[in-house]
Design a protein around this motif. Sequence first.
Motif, short mmCIF file in Angstrom:
data_model
loop_
_atom_site.label_atom_id
_atom_site.label_comp_id
_atom_site.label_asym_id
_atom_site.label_seq_id
_atom_site.Cartn_x
_atom_site.Cartn_y
_atom_site.Cartn_z
N ALA A 9 1.00 -1.23 -0.06
CA ALA A 9 0.03 0.00 0.00
C ALA A 9 1.02 1.37 0.03
O ALA A 9 0.58 2.24 -0.58
N ALA A 10 2.03 1.21 0.77
CA ALA A 10 2.82 2.51 0.86
C ALA A 10 3.58 2.58 -0.61
O ALA A 10 3.50 3.73 -0.97
N VAL A 11 4.02 1.78 -1.31
CA VAL A 11 4.62 1.76 -2.44
C VAL A 11 3.60 2.49 -3.41
O VAL A 11 3.87 3.19 -4.18
N MET A 12 2.40 1.76 -3.42
CA MET A 12 1.48 2.28 -4.49
C MET A 12 1.06 3.54 -4.13
O MET A 12 0.54 4.52 -4.95
N LEU A 13 0.77 3.98 -3.00
CA LEU A 13 0.54 5.34 -2.48
C LEU A 13 1.61 6.27 -2.81
O LEU A 13 1.22 7.27 -3.74
N ALA A 14 2.80 6.03 -2.76
CA ALA A 14 3.81 6.79 -3.42
C ALA A 14 3.75 6.86 -5.08
O ALA A 14 4.14 7.99 -5.25
N ALA A 15 3.50 5.82 -5.49
CA ALA A 15 3.37 5.78 -7.01
C ALA A 15 2.16 7.00 -7.37
O ALA A 15 2.37 7.63 -8.21
N GLY A 16 1.16 6.72 -6.52
CA GLY A 16 0.08 7.59 -6.93
C GLY A 16 0.38 9.22 -6.75
O GLY A 16 -0.05 9.76 -7.35
N ILE A 17 1.04 9.34 -5.57
CA ILE A 17 1.47 10.64 -5.36
C ILE A 17 2.44 11.07 -6.48
O ILE A 17 2.31 12.35 -6.87
N GLY A 18 3.12 10.39 -7.17
CA GLY A 18 4.12 10.78 -8.44
C GLY A 18 3.26 10.91 -9.59
O GLY A 18 3.80 11.63 -10.10
N ILE A 19 2.21 10.58 -9.94
CA ILE A 19 1.42 10.66 -11.12
C ILE A 19 1.07 12.03 -11.08
O ILE A 19 1.43 12.73 -12.52
N PRO A 20 0.44 12.79 -10.39
CA PRO A 20 0.42 14.37 -10.51
C PRO A 20 1.65 15.26 -10.56
O PRO A 20 1.74 16.05 -11.26
N LEU A 21 2.67 14.77 -9.61
CA LEU A 21 3.91 15.28 -9.72
C LEU A 21 4.48 15.12 -11.18
O LEU A 21 5.05 16.00 -11.88
N LEU A 22 4.69 13.82 -11.84
CA LEU A 22 4.93 13.61 -13.29
C LEU A 22 4.26 14.56 -14.06
O LEU A 22 4.64 15.18 -15.03
#
Length: 149
Positions: A9-22
């Motif tokens: 969950a933590a890894v995917m939360l970080a990936a999700g946070i990264g999408i708008p940043l990207l």
Amino acid sequence: MTPETLRFAAVMLAAGIGIPLLAALNARLGARIGSPAAAATVLFVVALSATFLVLLATGGTRALASLPGQPKHLFLGGLLVAFYVLSVTWVAPRFGVGNAVFFVLLGQMISAATIDHFGLFGAIQKQVTLTRAGGIGLMAAGLFLIQRG
């Protein structure tokens, strides 16, 4: 929840946070250099370099030898990533990062529910229940409200 579940969950939360940043970073780069396609190309060169370093560090280079025998449709993921990056780099500055990412998220929920429901591509099969469908509907309603506001 198990420690493994929390870790995933933590890894995917970080990936999700990264999408708008990207989306925001690449959209800005595309606007500054005058070409969303050039910005996407730079993103992919950086991404390829990073993933190649991980491949080397984890000893995964032997796995590359098995690629020619894999079903060709499994390589379509690369085209989908290219479409996402190109489209968000072009759309986000014109539509807003939040709007662009929210539609991406809605599409992800619909696609993920479909993949899970039918167990496509070897995914664990999980029925789309009324509750799950209602959640996607609530998300769509939230999108409508965000667009109006």
